[in-house]
Motif scaffolding. Structure first.
Motif, mmCIF file in Angstrom:
data_model
loop_
_atom_site.group_PDB
_atom_site.id
_atom_site.type_symbol
_atom_site.label_atom_id
_atom_site.label_comp_id
_atom_site.label_asym_id
_atom_site.label_seq_id
_atom_site.Cartn_x
_atom_site.Cartn_y
_atom_site.Cartn_z
ATOM 1 N N ASP A 71 77.080 20.809 16.601
ATOM 2 C CA ASP A 71 75.940 20.588 15.723
ATOM 3 C C ASP A 71 74.631 20.811 16.478
ATOM 4 O OD1 ASP A 71 75.277 18.163 17.125
ATOM 5 O OD2 ASP A 71 76.893 17.196 16.029
ATOM 6 N N GLY A 72 73.535 20.837 15.707
ATOM 7 C CA GLY A 72 72.240 21.122 16.295
ATOM 8 C C GLY A 72 71.840 20.136 17.368
ATOM 9 N N GLN A 73 72.154 18.845 17.150
ATOM 10 C CA GLN A 73 71.788 17.828 18.132
ATOM 11 C C GLN A 73 72.539 18.040 19.443
ATOM 12 O OE1 GLN A 73 72.622 17.389 15.030
ATOM 13 N NE2 GLN A 73 71.386 15.843 13.997
ATOM 14 N N THR A 74 73.849 18.307 19.343
ATOM 15 C CA THR A 74 74.644 18.529 20.554
ATOM 16 C C THR A 74 74.154 19.755 21.302
ATOM 17 O OG1 THR A 74 76.573 17.539 19.486
ATOM 18 C CG2 THR A 74 76.982 18.904 21.419
ATOM 19 N N ALA A 127 71.149 21.041 21.197
ATOM 20 C CA ALA A 127 69.835 20.769 21.774
ATOM 21 C C ALA A 127 69.963 19.966 23.058
ATOM 22 C CB ALA A 127 68.965 20.024 20.759
ATOM 23 N N LEU A 128 70.873 19.001 23.098
ATOM 24 C CA LEU A 128 71.070 18.211 24.311
ATOM 25 C C LEU A 128 71.606 19.081 25.450
ATOM 26 C CD1 LEU A 128 72.554 14.939 22.783
ATOM 27 C CD2 LEU A 128 70.336 15.194 23.901
ATOM 28 N N SER A 129 72.513 20.000 25.124
ATOM 29 C CA SER A 129 73.046 20.894 26.156
ATOM 30 C C SER A 129 71.943 21.782 26.733
ATOM 31 C CB SER A 129 74.163 21.765 25.571
ATOM 32 O OG SER A 129 75.219 20.966 25.091
ATOM 33 N N ALA A 169 66.339 21.002 32.229
ATOM 34 C CA ALA A 169 66.104 20.027 33.296
ATOM 35 C C ALA A 169 66.348 20.654 34.661
ATOM 36 C CB ALA A 169 67.020 18.815 33.106
ATOM 37 N N GLY A 170 67.281 21.562 34.751
ATOM 38 C CA GLY A 170 67.551 22.231 36.011
ATOM 39 C C GLY A 170 66.645 23.411 36.274
ATOM 40 N N ARG A 219 60.184 19.572 21.134
ATOM 41 C CA ARG A 219 60.620 18.552 22.100
ATOM 42 C C ARG A 219 61.117 19.209 23.380
ATOM 43 N NH1 ARG A 219 58.870 16.458 18.167
ATOM 44 N NH2 ARG A 219 57.059 17.140 19.369
ATOM 45 N N LEU A 220 61.811 20.343 23.257
ATOM 46 C CA LEU A 220 62.256 21.058 24.452
ATOM 47 C C LEU A 220 61.057 21.553 25.259
ATOM 48 C CD1 LEU A 220 65.328 23.164 23.231
ATOM 49 C CD2 LEU A 220 65.347 21.119 24.653
#
Length: 283
Positions: A189-192, A194-196, A202-203, A266-267
């Motif tokens: 899903d979009g949330q998953t 986006a978290l990935s 972050a790296g 947010r990203l």
């Protein structure tokens, strides 16, 4: 009635089901089935020719020559073509079985449609899809002006066409519907997703443009393209960044939803925070 009568044989005709669309040839049958089919057609011919020639008063050598030439000619001109025509369904049964199995295998589709935000609207849409043996695997709801944009991942029979899916969405009360073939990756899903991608940023904060483009399934526009190219309302998204400047993304024919816009921003905020962290640590 005439049209339906004309179409019926084509549906059960192995040549219509298996002929190559380019060259028109049928696939090669298995050697075992081809041998058995030739024997089944040739044996009666051989027996008949032998019975007729043996009863004649020809010399032995002449009988052998007549048997050989006649049997060979009948096999080449009669037996093999007859076997290929009469036993066509049996000869190509394995390939037909595989083709039909592939045709009924489930296919994955991604679909979007705008629904009225009223009780029972999703139920009507589900019933319309169920009539096509189509199952909803996932659903995401995005508020939009005039209703809600429902985004689905659908599992449908492999022989179902894009037009049939669009008609089912329309019959279920949807409007401005769109469908695309997809893969199992759409089940994330979009949330998953986006978290990935946030972990990826972050790296390496510089990966922001590519990460957002992957998140939105969109194209990054160059500054020149962002000025010159025209897109429908909602199909262009601009996010601000401190070091890259504004980055513009385009997705023709598929407007960005408010939820997608929020995830992209947010990203961008995350990338900006991380890009300033080393400088703050140095001070």
């Amino acid at each position: 009635m005439k049209d339906s009568g004309d179409k019926k044989p084509a549906a059960t005709n192995p040549a219509a089901d298996l002929s190559c669309e380019v060259c028109g040839l049928m696939p090669e049958p298995t050697k075992t089935r081809l041998t058995l089919a030739n024997i089944a057609v040739m044996l009666p011919i051989e027996l008949l020719v032998h019975a007729l020639v043996v009863e004649t008063h020809l010399p032995y050598v002449a009988k052998v020559l007549v048997l050989t030439l006649t049997a060979t000619a009948l096999v080449i001109w009669v037996a093999e073509p007859s076997a290929a025509r009469i036993l066509r369904g049996w000869l190509h049964a394995p390939a037909l079985k595989l083709r039909r199995k592939m045709g009924t295998a489930p296919a994955l589709w991604r679909a979007r449609t705008v629904m009225q935000d009223t009780p029972g609207s999703l139920h009507r849409l589900t019933q319309a899809l169920a009539r096509l043996d189509t199952n909803i695997l996932s659903i995401h709801v995005h508020p939009v002006p005039g209703g809600v944009l429902d985004e689905f991942v659908l599992s449908a029979p492999g022989n179902l066409s894009e037009r049939q899916l669009l008609e089912a969405l329309h019959d279920g009360g949807g409007s401005r519907s769109q469908v695309w073939p997809t893969t199992a990756l759409a089940m994330a899903d979009g949330q998953t997703k986006a978290l990935s991608l946030a972990a990826r940023i972050a790296g390496a904060p510089d990966e922001l443009p590519l990460a957002v483009a992957e998140l939105l399934r969109a194209r990054i526009l160059t500054p020149a393209e962002a000025i010159l190219e025209k897109y429908d309302a909602g199909t262009r998204l601009k996010i601000p960044t401190a070091w890259h400047g504004p980055i513009t993304f385009a997705r023709p024919g598929e407007p960005f939803t408010p939820a997608e816009s929020a995830r992209a921003h947010r990203l961008a905020e995350l990338a900006e925070i991380l890009s300033h962290r080393p400088a703050a640590a140095a001070r």
